[in-house]
Design an enzyme around this catalytic site. Sequence first.
Site, PDB file in Angstrom:
ATOM      1  N   PHE A   9     -14.075 -22.758  72.011  1.00 56.85           N
ATOM      2  CA  PHE A   9     -14.624 -21.852  73.011  1.00 56.85           C
ATOM      3  C   PHE A   9     -15.148 -22.610  74.221  1.00 56.85           C
ATOM      4  O   PHE A   9     -15.841 -23.626  74.086  1.00 56.85           O
ATOM      5  CB  PHE A   9     -15.799 -21.056  72.435  1.00 56.85           C
ATOM      6  CG  PHE A   9     -15.423 -19.908  71.547  1.00 56.85           C
ATOM      7  CD1 PHE A   9     -15.001 -18.695  72.073  1.00 56.85           C
ATOM      8  CD2 PHE A   9     -15.512 -20.028  70.169  1.00 56.85           C
ATOM      9  CE1 PHE A   9     -14.668 -17.632  71.249  1.00 56.85           C
ATOM     10  CE2 PHE A   9     -15.191 -18.974  69.329  1.00 56.85           C
ATOM     11  CZ  PHE A   9     -14.758 -17.774  69.878  1.00 56.85           C
ATOM     12  N   ASP A  10     -14.850 -22.093  75.400  1.00 54.83           N
ATOM     13  CA  ASP A  10     -15.574 -22.437  76.617  1.00 54.83           C
ATOM     14  C   ASP A  10     -16.963 -21.802  76.496  1.00 54.83           C
ATOM     15  O   ASP A  10     -17.191 -20.949  75.634  1.00 54.83           O
ATOM     16  CB  ASP A  10     -14.797 -21.878  77.811  1.00 54.83           C
ATOM     17  CG  ASP A  10     -15.501 -22.090  79.136  1.00 54.83           C
ATOM     18  OD1 ASP A  10     -15.998 -23.203  79.365  1.00 54.83           O
ATOM     19  OD2 ASP A  10     -15.557 -21.135  79.924  1.00 54.83           O
ATOM     20  N   LEU A  11     -17.889 -22.185  77.365  1.00 55.74           N
ATOM     21  CA  LEU A  11     -19.240 -21.619  77.307  1.00 55.74           C
ATOM     22  C   LEU A  11     -19.489 -20.639  78.455  1.00 55.74           C
ATOM     23  O   LEU A  11     -19.610 -19.429  78.237  1.00 55.74           O
ATOM     24  CB  LEU A  11     -20.275 -22.747  77.326  1.00 55.74           C
ATOM     25  CG  LEU A  11     -21.750 -22.324  77.293  1.00 55.74           C
ATOM     26  CD1 LEU A  11     -22.065 -21.479  76.064  1.00 55.74           C
ATOM     27  CD2 LEU A  11     -22.651 -23.555  77.356  1.00 55.74           C
TER      28      LEU A  11
END
Length: 216
Positions: A9-11
């Site tokens: 996941f990106d944040l």
Amino acid sequence: MQKYSVVLFDLDGTLTDSAPGILNSVRYACRKMQLPEPAPETLRRFLGPPLLDSFRDLVGLSPEESQQAVAAFREYFPTKGLFENEVYPGVETMLRELKAAGKTVVLATSKPEEYARRILEHFALAQYFDAICGATLDERRTDKAEVIAYALQTAHITDTADTVMVGDREHDVKGAAKNGLPCIGALYGYGSREELSAAGAAAIADTVEMLRKILL
């Protein structure tokens, strides 16, 4: 749609709406550098790419000036901007269900790792991650492809056949592709459908709930 056992996941713009804190930090840096505040549409383009690139490309600063602007940004961000932020509704439920389903969940963000960890701990999300990986504060690792490669190595993922990246900007899609991974675009974040499609997103999730269904 393929079912994945490993999810990166990106944040920013994927798990949390961090725009207020990032943009306030950019405004602070511009004031500190005695620069005019960028127009709203320019400010929005700071959401996602590495800061050095954004100050260079969007504000027109030299490499040395961009370093100074990043330093000014980091005067504001760690104490104030970091928590001018909120988790998107449904994200915690999705992460909890992914872990309950036995998935490996890894953070791969261009935000400095130290800041990313503090944010996830602040919002009680760190418990759902097998590894939390980000950029370095000294700018040695900021490119998204490099961050993803580092995340795969840190999480000891050698067979990526059932691994996917999730992110909201073209940098996530292209960085994933450089590592041989598909990327699901999070349209509820800061990118557009056109941007994500043009970059080659394998799928696009309009909402967190749609993303949850794709991943589970």
